[in-house]
Scaffold this active site. Sequence first.
Site, PDB file in Angstrom:
ATOM      1  CB  SER A  66       3.215  27.036  83.556  1.00 37.03           C
ATOM      2  OG  SER A  66       2.166  27.595  84.484  1.00 37.03           O
ATOM      3  CE1 TYR A 100       4.052  31.786  81.756  1.00 37.03           C
ATOM      4  CE2 TYR A 100       2.330  31.215  83.330  1.00 37.03           C
ATOM      5  CZ  TYR A 100       3.411  31.217  82.921  1.00 37.03           C
ATOM      6  OH  TYR A 100       4.444  30.660  83.979  1.00 37.03           O
TER       7      TYR A 100
HETATM    8  N1  LIG Z   1       6.563  31.396  89.653  1.00 36.48           N
HETATM    9  C1  LIG Z   1       5.426  30.732  89.107  1.00 36.48           C
HETATM   10  O1  LIG Z   1       4.640  30.406  90.113  1.00 36.48           O
HETATM   11  C2  LIG Z   1       5.753  29.598  88.039  1.00 36.48           C
HETATM   12  C3  LIG Z   1       4.841  28.811  87.919  1.00 36.48           C
HETATM   13  C4  LIG Z   1       4.599  27.801  86.857  1.00 36.48           C
HETATM   14  C5  LIG Z   1       5.801  28.169  85.817  1.00 36.48           C
HETATM   15  N2  LIG Z   1       6.673  29.102  86.338  1.00 36.48           N
HETATM   16  C6  LIG Z   1       7.632  29.129  84.885  1.00 36.48           C
HETATM   17  O2  LIG Z   1       9.127  29.073  85.671  1.00 36.48           O
HETATM   18  C7  LIG Z   1      10.026  29.849  84.900  1.00 36.48           C
HETATM   19  C8  LIG Z   1      11.034  30.567  85.880  1.00 36.48           C
HETATM   20  O3  LIG Z   1      10.023  31.640  86.479  1.00 36.48           O
HETATM   21  P1  LIG Z   1      10.158  32.374  87.643  1.00 36.48           P
HETATM   22  O4  LIG Z   1       8.934  32.630  88.681  1.00 36.48           O
HETATM   23  O5  LIG Z   1      11.537  31.838  88.449  1.00 36.48           O
HETATM   24  O6  LIG Z   1      10.513  33.592  87.086  1.00 36.48           O
HETATM   25  P2  LIG Z   1      11.393  35.230  87.425  1.00 36.48           P
HETATM   26  O7  LIG Z   1      11.545  34.948  88.943  1.00 36.48           O
HETATM   27  O8  LIG Z   1      10.903  36.114  86.902  1.00 36.48           O
HETATM   28  O9  LIG Z   1      12.762  34.616  86.830  1.00 36.48           O
HETATM   29  C9  LIG Z   1      12.927  34.783  85.425  1.00 36.48           C
HETATM   30  C10 LIG Z   1      14.094  34.468  84.988  1.00 36.48           C
HETATM   31  O10 LIG Z   1      14.461  34.596  83.533  1.00 36.48           O
HETATM   32  C11 LIG Z   1      15.212  35.283  82.919  1.00 36.48           C
HETATM   33  N3  LIG Z   1      14.675  36.347  82.030  1.00 36.48           N
HETATM   34  C12 LIG Z   1      13.466  36.919  81.674  1.00 36.48           C
HETATM   35  N4  LIG Z   1      13.491  37.297  80.304  1.00 36.48           N
HETATM   36  C13 LIG Z   1      14.670  36.873  79.751  1.00 36.48           C
HETATM   37  C14 LIG Z   1      15.344  36.954  78.377  1.00 36.48           C
HETATM   38  N5  LIG Z   1      14.457  37.795  77.415  1.00 36.48           N
HETATM   39  N6  LIG Z   1      16.303  36.328  78.192  1.00 36.48           N
HETATM   40  C15 LIG Z   1      17.253  36.005  79.053  1.00 36.48           C
HETATM   41  N7  LIG Z   1      16.704  35.769  80.201  1.00 36.48           N
HETATM   42  C16 LIG Z   1      15.405  36.326  80.767  1.00 36.48           C
HETATM   43  C17 LIG Z   1      15.163  36.522  84.237  1.00 36.48           C
HETATM   44  O11 LIG Z   1      16.557  37.007  84.187  1.00 36.48           O
HETATM   45  P3  LIG Z   1      17.031  38.697  83.488  1.00 36.48           P
HETATM   46  O12 LIG Z   1      15.778  39.331  84.142  1.00 36.48           O
HETATM   47  O13 LIG Z   1      17.997  38.859  84.235  1.00 36.48           O
HETATM   48  O14 LIG Z   1      16.942  38.386  82.224  1.00 36.48           O
HETATM   49  C18 LIG Z   1      15.200  35.550  85.343  1.00 36.48           C
HETATM   50  O15 LIG Z   1      16.315  34.917  85.618  1.00 36.48           O
HETATM   51  C19 LIG Z   1       9.123  30.637  83.939  1.00 36.48           C
HETATM   52  O16 LIG Z   1       9.379  29.741  82.554  1.00 36.48           O
HETATM   53  C20 LIG Z   1       7.881  30.567  84.410  1.00 36.48           C
HETATM   54  O17 LIG Z   1       6.968  30.772  83.123  1.00 36.48           O
HETATM   55  C21 LIG Z   1       6.649  29.809  87.007  1.00 36.48           C
END
Ligand SMILES: NC(=O)c1ccc[n+]([C@@H]2O[C@H](COP(=O)([O-])OP(=O)(O)OC[C@H]3O[C@@H](n4cnc5c(N)ncnc54)[C@H](OP(=O)(O)O)[C@@H]3O)[C@@H](O)[C@H]2O)c1
Length: 274
Positions: free
Chosen positions: A149, A162
Amino acid sequence: MSVPLSLFSLEGRTALVTGASRGIGRAIALAYAEAGADVALLARSTDALREVAELVEKLGRQAVVLTCDVGEEDQVRAAVADTVSQLGRLDVLVNNAGGFGFAGPFLDLRAEDWARAIRLNLDSVVYFCRAAGRVMVRQGSGSVINIGSVSGVGGVPMLSHYAAVKAATASLTRSLAAEWAASGVRVNCVVPGWITTELTKAMSGQQEISDGLLRAVPAGRWGDPEDVVGAAVYLASDAAKLTTGSCLTLDGGMTSTIGGPTLVDLLAMGRIEV
Ligand SMILES: NC(=O)c1ccc[n+]([C@@H]2O[C@H](COP(=O)([O-])OP(=O)(O)OC[C@H]3O[C@@H](n4cnc5c(N)ncnc54)[C@H](OP(=O)(O)O)[C@@H]3O)[C@@H](O)[C@H]2O)c1
């Protein structure tokens, strides 16, 4: 010299994507299937994963649904073993599951918030790299893609926990890349800026917060999960066969500026003579 598009193909490859039930992970899993890979889809929500699996199968690829908590090492080991036994091999691992749990002042950070952030974002990457790394090093090939990130690039007030774990993810990426390069295993990091997903909906959904955040983004918009897939396909493919230990940033220019938004605002008022 022309560059053949086949360099970007994932035909005949297998990939395991964590956090594939929604958001960025779901988009990457579907893009991998479209690029020709069979995909193991991993998260805690089995029903949501089944829906993604149906879409993968509609694209003519094999899908494996793995219900797993990424913070539990036994479950992670079993998930990697299931992927190999059902898909035959493991070419690509995307460590995508992650999140921040809460946003707020450092002094409000409870011990359990900190432990949860480490477990979800860092322990999980260590567990998957250990289990999948063994398979890939033995195979003599593989591509690991950690989702970092921009929070890990600079300091982020109100998200200090984070930011710290995402900085560690980038560091682990570089160390493993060097350690495994001679074994044919590449390790890279994709570094998204603000992307509209479930994780950020409390921010993107509130006009004032969203406008404030976008002031630091020269491109002036939120990214979509689909904005991340090109980098993930590239790093998984032969087009990136000399790329390891890199962090590929997709943030609309956010981390390319220091104090940029302020100057942009000033210049919008007219030219300044000094
Ligand atoms: N969105 C942003 O702006 C952003 C920016 C930079 C980086 N990121 C990074 O990108 C990645 C994905 O983020 P996102 O925005 O797509 O988040 P999201 O929509 O909240 O999706 C998170 C995913 O991770 C799974 N997950 C969460 N806890 C888990 C656990 N304990 N075991 C297994 N699976 C788990 C969730 O599925 P379940 O709940 O079904 O388990 C879901 O599929 C993360 O690493 C985040 O830090 C996001």
